[in-house]
Structure formats: structure tokens, C-alpha cells
Write an enzyme that holds these catalytic residues in place. Structure first.
Site, short mmCIF file in Angstrom:
data_model
loop_
_atom_site.label_atom_id
_atom_site.label_comp_id
_atom_site.label_asym_id
_atom_site.label_seq_id
_atom_site.Cartn_x
_atom_site.Cartn_y
_atom_site.Cartn_z
N ASP A 43 0.84 -1.20 0.00
CA ASP A 43 0.00 0.00 0.00
C ASP A 43 0.88 1.26 0.00
OD1 ASP A 43 0.89 -0.15 2.60
OD2 ASP A 43 -1.09 0.01 3.53
N SER A 44 2.19 1.07 0.13
CA SER A 44 3.14 2.18 -0.02
C SER A 44 3.03 2.77 -1.44
CB SER A 44 4.57 1.70 0.24
OG SER A 44 4.85 0.54 -0.52
N ASP A 82 -1.15 -6.25 -0.66
CA ASP A 82 -1.23 -5.61 0.65
C ASP A 82 -2.63 -4.97 0.81
OD1 ASP A 82 -0.28 -4.69 3.05
OD2 ASP A 82 0.99 -3.11 2.20
N LYS A 111 -1.69 -9.57 2.39
CA LYS A 111 -1.04 -9.19 3.65
C LYS A 111 -1.96 -8.24 4.39
CE LYS A 111 2.39 -5.94 4.05
NZ LYS A 111 1.88 -5.04 5.11
N GLU A 113 -2.24 -5.88 8.30
CA GLU A 113 -1.53 -5.40 9.49
C GLU A 113 -2.32 -5.69 10.76
OE1 GLU A 113 -0.58 -1.21 9.15
OE2 GLU A 113 0.38 -1.47 7.20
N GLU A 177 8.05 -4.93 11.34
CA GLU A 177 8.49 -3.60 10.87
C GLU A 177 9.01 -2.75 12.02
OE1 GLU A 177 6.06 -1.61 8.00
OE2 GLU A 177 7.13 0.28 8.24
O1 KIV Z 1 3.42 -1.23 1.74
C1 KIV Z 1 4.59 -1.61 1.89
O2 KIV Z 1 5.45 -1.30 1.08
C2 KIV Z 1 4.87 -2.44 3.07
C3 KIV Z 1 6.27 -2.75 3.49
C4 KIV Z 1 6.30 -3.81 4.51
C5 KIV Z 1 7.30 -2.99 2.49
O3 KIV Z 1 3.96 -2.86 3.70
#
Ligand code: KIV
Length: 259
Positions: A43-44, A82, A111, A113, A177
């Protein structure tokens, strides 16, 4: 080329470091795929590609075409989507969104969080056949600050318990992280699945970074990022020279002209 499976990722624990990077486009996916085990469509993307201030603004609809492209161009790596902020607020919403993502992008896993509070969701998703990577420590979607985590006893205890809880609920790997070295080492020793560090020391089973950070394209270089190139500088120099050539009528050169 042999495709990397989740089983293969699991088998690397305590043996071979797992190499992971992010990708959001075909160009990056093609290069990263040659050297990585896992490609994360993070999500970056919101910050790196769309100039957003945080990862909280990116929408699932915006990420899906990027993830589909990455998956289309990654021939061997495991591609992980993500899940963006607020797309997994309960197990039913998480399943609805994850199912859509898997169907439209053909990614291999998702993924999300969070620690103990994510256990039910992770159990539900994995039971429904959606492979999940967890993420504890600094959580960019919800953390109130971006400081290193696990420096005091209370924080260390919470992150350790969170990692244990999600590792027992069905994730096949955990991102750690920005956690202190000792905590990363302790978690890695105490969970049966691989840990993937980002600012979490060499004691993790693998490492992940944002590709644009290591290439010097994002302008983001905290202590945990090793910058392997300064492509931003190189791009600026090249574009400046192109503009100069056009203005002075030096470009197109004879070799760029059809006769
Ligand atoms: O969104 C992202 O880039 C991440 C990192 C762990 C690389 O979640």
C-alpha cells in the site's frame, strides 16, 4: 522457470534468507522477479506512485490494476497483495475484499496489518483458502507515530504476544516492521513460520524493502534503508540534457531521423 510456492517459503526458515521487494508496475516486476522470492504490491504505492502523505488514502480499486500487472509480469516470485486501510475491518469485509482481489489480480496471497485483534479474521480467511502474511511492530495504517517499536517492556511484550498469536492463527509469514533487534531475534526463534524484517535486523528469516527506496527514487531514506543507487539524480540529469538538446535543436540527432 520454477514458481515459488508457499511451501518453499516455509522451507526456507532457518536455512536460506528470503528475499522480498515491492513492485507496482510491469517494468519493476520484471527486474525484481529475477532476484526475489516474494513481491509485495504494497500500500506504499499510494505514497510512492501517487504522492499521498500516508498509506491510509490508497483505495483497493486503485491498487488492483497495479497488482494484476505485477502478477502478469512476475514469472516465478510469489506475489502478495497488501490490503489497504479499512478493507478488513471485520472478517466478513476482509473476506469479501480479499476474494475480489484474488479473483481480479490472481495474486498468491494477501497481507494485513495487526496482532491479536486480527486472529479471527486470519483464521476465517485461511479457512476459506486465502493465504495470508501478517504484519506486526510499526503498523503504518494505524500507528500513532513512526518510531522504532519494542524499546520498552510493555511494547516488547505486546508485539511478542501479537506475533505469537497471529503465527498460531494461520499466517505463513510475518512482516516485522521497525522493531528492535532483540525482539526480532526472540520472535524469529519462537515462531515456526518465517519472519520478514523491514528495519528489524539481520535475525529475521528474510528482508523486505520498498524498491523505489533502495533505488533512490522515492526520496525516503531512513536508517534501515540501504540506498543502492540514486536514480532520481540520474533521471533529472537525463531529462535536463534532453530539454537542453530540444531547445538548441540538437535533438533529434541524425540517427533518430527516418530518411
Ligand atoms: O506497503 C509496503 O510497502 C509495506 C512494506 C512492509 C514494504 O507494507
Amino acid at each position: 522457470m520454477k514458481k515459488i510456492t508457499i511451501k518453499k517459503i516455509l522451507s526456507k526458515k532457518n536455512k536460506t534468507p528470503i528475499v522480498c521487494l515491492t513492485a507496482y508496475s510491469a517494468i519493476t516486476a520484471k527486474i525484481v522477479d529475477k532476484y526475489c522470492d516474494i513481491i509485495l504490491v504494497g500500500d506504499s504505492l499510494g505514497m510512492v506512485l501517487y504522492g499521498m502523505k500516508t498509506t491510509r488514502k490508497i483505495k483497493i480499486e486503485t491498487m488492483i490494476p497495479h497488482a494484476k500487472t505485477v502478477k502478469d509480469f512476475a514469472r516465478k516470485s510469489l506475489v502478495v497483495f497488501d490490503m489497504p486501510y479499512k478493507t478488513y475491518t471485520n472478517k466478513f469485509i476482509a473476506y469479501k475484499n480479499a476474494k475480489k482481489v484474488m479473483k481480479l489480480t490472481k495474486c498468491d496471497a494477501i497481507k494485513l496489518e495487526g496482532g491479536k485483534e486480527m486472529v479471527n479474521t486470519i483464521k476465517y480467511l485461511t479457512k476459506k483458502g486465502i493465504p495470508v502474511i501478517g504484519h506486526v511492530g510499526l503498523l503504518p495504517q494505524t500507528s500513532s507515530n513512526f518510531k522504532v517499536k519494542g524499546k520498552n517492556f510493555i511494547e516488547e511484550k505486546k508485539i511478542f504476544e501479537d506475533a505469537l498469536a497471529i503465527s498460531n492463527s494461520g499466517v505463513f509469514a510475518i512482516i516485522l516492521e521497525c522493531v528492535v533487534e532483540n525482539l526480532a531475534k526472540r520472535i524469529t526463534k519462537n515462531v515456526a513460520i518465517p519472519t520478514i524484517g523491514i528495519g528489524a535486523s539481520k535475525y529475521c528469516d528474510g528482508q523486505i524493502l520498498v524498491t523505489e527506496d533502495i533505488l533512490g527514487l522515492s526520496g525516503f531514506h531512513p536508517k534501515f534503508v540501504k540506498q543502492y543507487a540514486n536514480l532520481s539524480k540520474l533521471a533529472e540529469k537525463s531529462i535536463k540534457n534532453y530539454a537542453k538538446d530540444v531547445k538548441k535543436r540538437r535533438f533529434p540527432f541524425s540517427e533518430n531521423v527516418y530518411k
